[in-house]
Design an enzyme around this catalytic site. Structure first.
Site, PDB file in Angstrom:
ATOM      1  N   LEU A 182      -0.991   1.820  12.135  1.00  0.00           N
ATOM      2  CA  LEU A 182      -0.484   0.872  11.171  1.00  0.00           C
ATOM      3  C   LEU A 182      -1.604   0.358  10.254  1.00  0.00           C
ATOM      4  CD1 LEU A 182       1.628  -1.227  13.685  1.00  0.00           C
ATOM      5  CD2 LEU A 182       2.463   0.526  12.125  1.00  0.00           C
ATOM      6  N   TYR A 218      -2.038  -3.978   5.620  1.00  0.00           N
ATOM      7  CA  TYR A 218      -1.034  -4.443   4.649  1.00  0.00           C
ATOM      8  C   TYR A 218      -0.296  -3.227   4.102  1.00  0.00           C
ATOM      9  CZ  TYR A 218      -4.954  -3.389   1.501  1.00  0.00           C
ATOM     10  OH  TYR A 218      -5.985  -2.767   0.856  1.00  0.00           O
ATOM     11  N   HIS A 227       0.840  -1.711   1.370  1.00  0.00           N
ATOM     12  CA  HIS A 227       0.783  -1.162   0.016  1.00  0.00           C
ATOM     13  C   HIS A 227      -0.262  -0.054   0.125  1.00  0.00           C
ATOM     14  CE1 HIS A 227       0.638  -1.374  -4.483  1.00  0.00           C
ATOM     15  NE2 HIS A 227      -0.512  -0.773  -4.220  1.00  0.00           N
ATOM     16  N   PHE A 228       0.078   1.159  -0.324  1.00  0.00           N
ATOM     17  CA  PHE A 228      -0.760   2.312  -0.003  1.00  0.00           C
ATOM     18  C   PHE A 228      -2.195   2.173  -0.522  1.00  0.00           C
ATOM     19  CE2 PHE A 228      -2.145   6.826  -0.377  1.00  0.00           C
ATOM     20  CZ  PHE A 228      -2.106   7.115   0.975  1.00  0.00           C
ATOM     21  N   HIS A 229      -3.147   2.358   0.368  1.00  0.00           N
ATOM     22  CA  HIS A 229      -4.559   2.271   0.027  1.00  0.00           C
ATOM     23  C   HIS A 229      -5.354   3.239   0.907  1.00  0.00           C
ATOM     24  CE1 HIS A 229      -3.828  -0.617   3.293  1.00  0.00           C
ATOM     25  NE2 HIS A 229      -5.085  -0.449   3.657  1.00  0.00           N
ATOM     26  N   VAL A 230      -6.495   3.667   0.368  1.00  0.00           N
ATOM     27  CA  VAL A 230      -7.342   4.648   1.062  1.00  0.00           C
ATOM     28  C   VAL A 230      -8.709   4.024   1.326  1.00  0.00           C
ATOM     29  CG1 VAL A 230      -8.497   6.899   0.825  1.00  0.00           C
ATOM     30  CG2 VAL A 230      -6.136   6.617   0.024  1.00  0.00           C
TER      31      VAL A 230
END
Lengths: 324, 324
Positions: free
Chosen positions: B249, B252, B254-257
């Site tokens: 998981l 947060y 919101h898609f981030h790398v």
């Protein structure tokens, strides 16, 4: 007895405290602020001879169990305030001197050889992408070139010629069987550092690349037997606290599975992506996505400059680049 | 101003050395022998009041750069031999006391609340298996129940209402664009600890489960742009020293790398299997094995007892068991 042997004997004695005090620093070979460890190279002389290379492997001591309850009242000599903000107060501090609570532990290697120096030095590392083509043309021939006697020790375990008293569990079946025993890194006492190795009986799987759906019975048997056995053997460990995984590249090319406690992260590199593959994920990939998943996939992993595979990998352009 | 406020002000002052000396130990909350850290709970009294809860977050100091060259001659007070074998010699040791080289650093939290105590305490953790069904019925509804304002800070970054001066790179394109900025954990100076975050502009990807082959242009653009930009911006870092990965998981939705240097393993848990997924592996799976790989796959990860998802996961039997 030759004088050579005599010399050898002489140098292998324990250095005196005066000699240790005269250790001549040359350079830091490697260090890790996270674990508070440092490897340093220097010269140490024995009274009658030329100074010889010596390595100190230093590690700060952890706070001890007996130390924490009395820390503030008896162990802290000095608090040095550095900053504060609302309820947060920062300090540096000095501890009192007490042989019962040493500040550091150290391994002295003396005399140290070039091999020791290389082993304990920082080594530049590169991310490389092992495509199926690179595996077939470079890695597989390399694996096949390794003298078979390099894993004689594995066969000795499997045939019980050695370490048989350390075996925890044996499943004898030829195609799905294995031997489970403690890894040398485990003290066999501290449950949260549990580290076991399962070595399969069959000799035809060199690494993860050789796995296909025909091995699902083996992989599932490993999983089931280990998850069943370990909590029985070590009460206090649950099956959902065990991490079962495989390395690629492995350190030896006979299929084996690492079994560690979730809380054992003293092996940080060993459970990192680009090195470790969860047994459950391997089963998923072979069962749900492709029977030859590990033959087709490009694997990304870290390779050190001193690795025997590095020169060829470098020549073929396997290092990670902007293009996929 | 009420007397309550006065009391508050009083307790927020810096404790005196005498008060610190009287810290009453209650218990160890958590500790890690690998990093030489320990969190302890106790009571600290201010002169006129009842003692209040106080937490000490202790960490041994690393050997310093100025300390290593003079270690043996000036810093080591005492060598205590413990064992030896051939060229290997083991010792414990004591260092001389010197304010320039403190033994430990510590954060004192005083007064500490229940929330602080929970935050710094050991939390039982469990391996769970998130099947597609469990994702749909438990995790997805949970994600959808999170108030949107919880990620307002992300939208503030994307619309440049905040942290705009920290942006390193922006690619404005709507479907494949993103903003790259330093993670708060990075000091922005030490290259080998490099830690950046790439936050995508589009708002329709909550986590790895939402990714499919239609996102390959986004994922490849992230990879290409980051591998190109970082070595240009920070000379001394090569593209094959960067680890690009996603958490599941995530913290947060919101898609981030995550982008870190290979040598940055101060984030041991953050790059471990059963938590981190290499961007290259994600691309492989979507491109080579299944366009909906992350919709179909069962993901295995660690969940703490205090996680809001834990009770439901526990009820549905998601914890790892012997049966696959």
């Amino acid at each position: 007895m030759s004088s050579q042997v005599n010399d050898d004997t002489k140098i292998r004695r324990v250095p005196t405290n005066e000699e240790l005090k005269e250790f001549e620093f040359i350079q830091v070979l490697n260090e890790d602020p996270r674990t508070k460890t440092a490897n340093i190279l220097g010269k140490l002389k024995s009274s009658s001879e030329e100074p010889k290379d010596a390595i100190l492997l230093l590690e700060k001591s952890h706070f001890g169990n007996q130390e924490l309850p009395i820390l503030s009242k008896e162990r802290i000599l000095q608090w040095i305030a550095t900053d504060n903000n609302d309820i947060y107060h920062w300090y540096n501090g000095l501890l009192t001197k007490d042989e019962k609570f040493p500040d550091f532990k150290v391994t002295l290697i003396w005399p140290a050889t070039e091999t020791h120096i290389r082993k304990y030095s920082f080594q530049p590392r590169f991310l490389i992408r092992e495509t199926p083509h690179i595996y077939e043309t470079i890695v597989k021939p390399y694996i096949e070139s390794i003298p078979p006697n390099r894993i004689q020790w594995v066969y000795n375990i499997l045939s019980k010629k050695s370490e048989s008293e350390r075996i925890l569990l044996e499943v004898e079946e030829e195609s799905t069987g294995f031997i489970l025993l403690p890894d040398m890194k485990w003290d066999t006492v501290t449950l949260e550092n549990l580290y076991l190795i399962a070595i399969v009986h069959r000799r035809d799987i060199r690494c993860i690349r050789d796995l296909n759906d025909s091995h699902l019975p083996l992989l599932k048997n490993l999983r089931r037997q280990i998850l069943q056995f370990v909590p029985q053997k070590y009460s206090g460990i649950r099956s959902d606290e065990l991490r079962l995984f495989v390395h690629h590249l492995p350190s030896y090319y006979h299929f084996h599975v690492h079994v560690t406690h979730l809380r054992n992260d003293t092996i940080a590199g060993g459970i990192a992506i680009a090195k470790a593959y969860l047994l459950d994920d391997i089963i998923e990939n072979l069962e749900k996505f492709a029977q030859d998943y590990y033959k087709k996939v490009t694997l990304t992993y870290i390779l050190g400059e001193n690795d025997p595979l590095f020169p060829q990998m470098n020549d073929i352009g396997a290092r990670v680049t902007v293009d996929v």
